[in-house]
Design an enzyme around this catalytic site. Sequence first.
Site, short mmCIF file in Angstrom:
data_model
loop_
_atom_site.label_atom_id
_atom_site.label_comp_id
_atom_site.label_asym_id
_atom_site.label_seq_id
_atom_site.Cartn_x
_atom_site.Cartn_y
_atom_site.Cartn_z
N HIS A 179 -14.12 14.27 28.82
CA HIS A 179 -14.69 14.35 29.93
C HIS A 179 -16.34 14.68 30.03
CE1 HIS A 179 -14.74 16.48 34.10
NE2 HIS A 179 -13.96 15.60 34.28
N HIS A 197 -17.40 10.16 38.34
CA HIS A 197 -17.00 11.05 39.54
C HIS A 197 -18.05 10.23 40.86
CE1 HIS A 197 -16.35 13.79 36.56
NE2 HIS A 197 -15.01 14.18 37.19
N HIS A 206 -9.18 9.57 35.83
CA HIS A 206 -8.47 10.81 35.33
C HIS A 206 -6.92 10.59 35.13
CE1 HIS A 206 -12.19 12.36 37.04
NE2 HIS A 206 -12.09 13.51 36.19
N HIS A 328 -10.57 18.98 45.28
CA HIS A 328 -10.80 18.87 43.87
C HIS A 328 -12.22 19.53 43.35
CE1 HIS A 328 -13.37 16.91 40.72
NE2 HIS A 328 -12.40 17.06 40.05
N HIS A 332 -12.39 23.33 41.15
CA HIS A 332 -13.39 23.57 39.78
C HIS A 332 -14.19 25.00 40.11
CE1 HIS A 332 -12.80 20.24 37.22
NE2 HIS A 332 -12.53 19.42 38.23
N PHE A 357 -18.69 20.09 34.48
CA PHE A 357 -17.88 18.84 34.09
C PHE A 357 -17.88 18.77 32.46
CE2 PHE A 357 -18.76 16.57 38.18
CZ PHE A 357 -17.35 16.94 38.83
N HIS A 370 -5.81 18.38 37.48
CA HIS A 370 -5.96 17.02 37.89
C HIS A 370 -4.44 16.38 38.02
CE1 HIS A 370 -9.78 15.73 38.30
NE2 HIS A 370 -10.28 16.70 37.66
CU1 C2O Z 1 -13.36 14.96 36.27
CU2 C2O Z 1 -12.04 17.55 38.01
O1 C2O Z 1 -13.32 16.60 37.25
#
Ligand code: C2O
Length: 594
Positions: A179, A197, A206, A328, A332, A357, A370
């Site tokens: 990632h 992203h 992903h 999403h 995070h 990230f 994810h």
């Molecule tokens: Cu690649 Cu949830 O980020």
Amino acid sequence: MASVCNSTTLNTPFTSSTKSSSLASTPKPSQLFLHGKRNQTFKVSCKVSNNDQNQNVETNSVDRRNMLLGLGGLYGVANAVPLASAAPVPAPDLKSCSKAEINPGGPEVPYLCCPPKPDDLDKVPYYKFPSMTKLRIRPPAHAADEEYIAKYKLATSRMRELDTNPNDPRGFKQQANIHCAYCNGAYMIDGKKLQVHESWLFFPFHRWYLYFYERILGSLIDDPTFGLPYWNWDHPKGMRLPPMFDVPGSSLYDERRNPHVRNGTIIDLGSFGEETKTTQLQTMTNNLTHMYRQMITNSPCPMLFFGARYVKGTDPNPGQGTIENIPHTPVHIWTGTVRGSDLGNGVKSNGENMGNFYSAGLDPVFYCHHGNVDRMWNEWKQTGGKRRDLTDKDWLNSEFFFYDENQNPWRVRVRDCLDTKKMGYDYAPMPTPWRNFKPVRKTTTGKVNTGSLPPTSKAFPVAKLDKAISFSINRPASSRTQKEKNEQEEMLTFNGVKYDDREYIRFDVFLNADKTVNANELDKVEFAGSYTSLPHVHANHDSSSEGVPFQLAITELLEDIGLEDEDTIAVTVVPKAGGETISIQGAEIKLVGC
Ligand code: C2O
């Protein structure tokens, strides 16, 4: 096609009328909400199938050039690529892999995120699916049983043990570094930083990433049917950190989380790094509203759901799709440590682990989060209308690089990851109450007096979105027929949205509301959607660039508010985070084909 949604007053808050397989049972609100009771009723019912079938035919027959022109319209001419130079993003060149950055412009990630180099870099083959006998079924994390949790914990601790050999690509840190390398600027493609992203690569990247992660875990416990759990945050029962991740000392635990995620706190799917200023019940209500908006209202067209076109030679981050934007990114932010807080030894947090990230993959819950993002891709496609995979070859032929459970290197293509069953896995179904969470008009609301508001020509450019702004905006057409609406989506578009991409960003948009709008209560028809951003490597947000466009599909909303016949409508933008750094060039309403 979103306009096939009709309001009907029903006494039960959740009633299913879509064809989704996951709507097998319709839960009562008391089953849905963890705390308290809902006492409101909702007008629901949204048919999104049947008469939308015909529209698929139209989408198919759109020729490629029109499609590109459409995209230019959708995402701003700055990002349109001339046909001749279009080419899919190739698998990254591992030879050029170098240091990654924690934030744009530094500091650097203190270690190298690059994967071990395969023996013959130039001859990495295309992946072939191994034969399989049984689908891996991914369960909702909150409902997993003890036996499953024990297996998952064991697999994860074995993966962590592999870290003793830093050249083993299956190791937990190596997996997290995938990632970091793809998202924090370690790879260059055509002289530009690769970024998966904020573009149409978000979902397929992903999906492949989790595919291999899951197979590695399964192989470490000799279980070829092992499926990753998914964090079911779109259902009230799953709207908190899944308990299996909240046991200190377990292989699924991560020290670097915001303490507020512990002990069953309700997650805010629109979280932007500050305390959520409302009740838990209202937070869940807001969450379901976000889900409805992002999965239905704001994503009637594929490009709106997947994100903007991104090919070889274009700048990274051309624009994110609805689900990447919310929930999403907020998940995070909500999970990671508070930025600026002390991580120990005087090290200041950059949101680690989940909130940045480069480090997100170091928290095992990342893969669970994810899983649900990936599940939303399947759910969206089942929603009907024009909601189907992109057909652009530059998307289908984009490639990534991964190692499998036998440490073999592979190149994989987007075109091979469109059907999860063909890939060997599926999701255990759960009800999707957000499908029926369409906000409705309160009888008291009328039309806001647009005459007292500045027009777009006066209101823009906005140099600093440090407080709420309201303006009036003209529509290109009013009283549109159903046929016209089927052909063209009405888009409220903000052009040239710029902000400091080292900051958490969020602003909310309301139609037909003034600055007194209560932006903590989103379950209202006037709420159009939100924009969020997580600090990450960008190439196009420097002062010389034009910023990104942000658009909201408002056809359905205008009907619901009763504004379809108006030539001019009122728009209010409320900053929630990072507002001092946000500037917006202009706003307009466009009619765009999908
Ligand atoms: Cu690649 Cu949830 O980020």
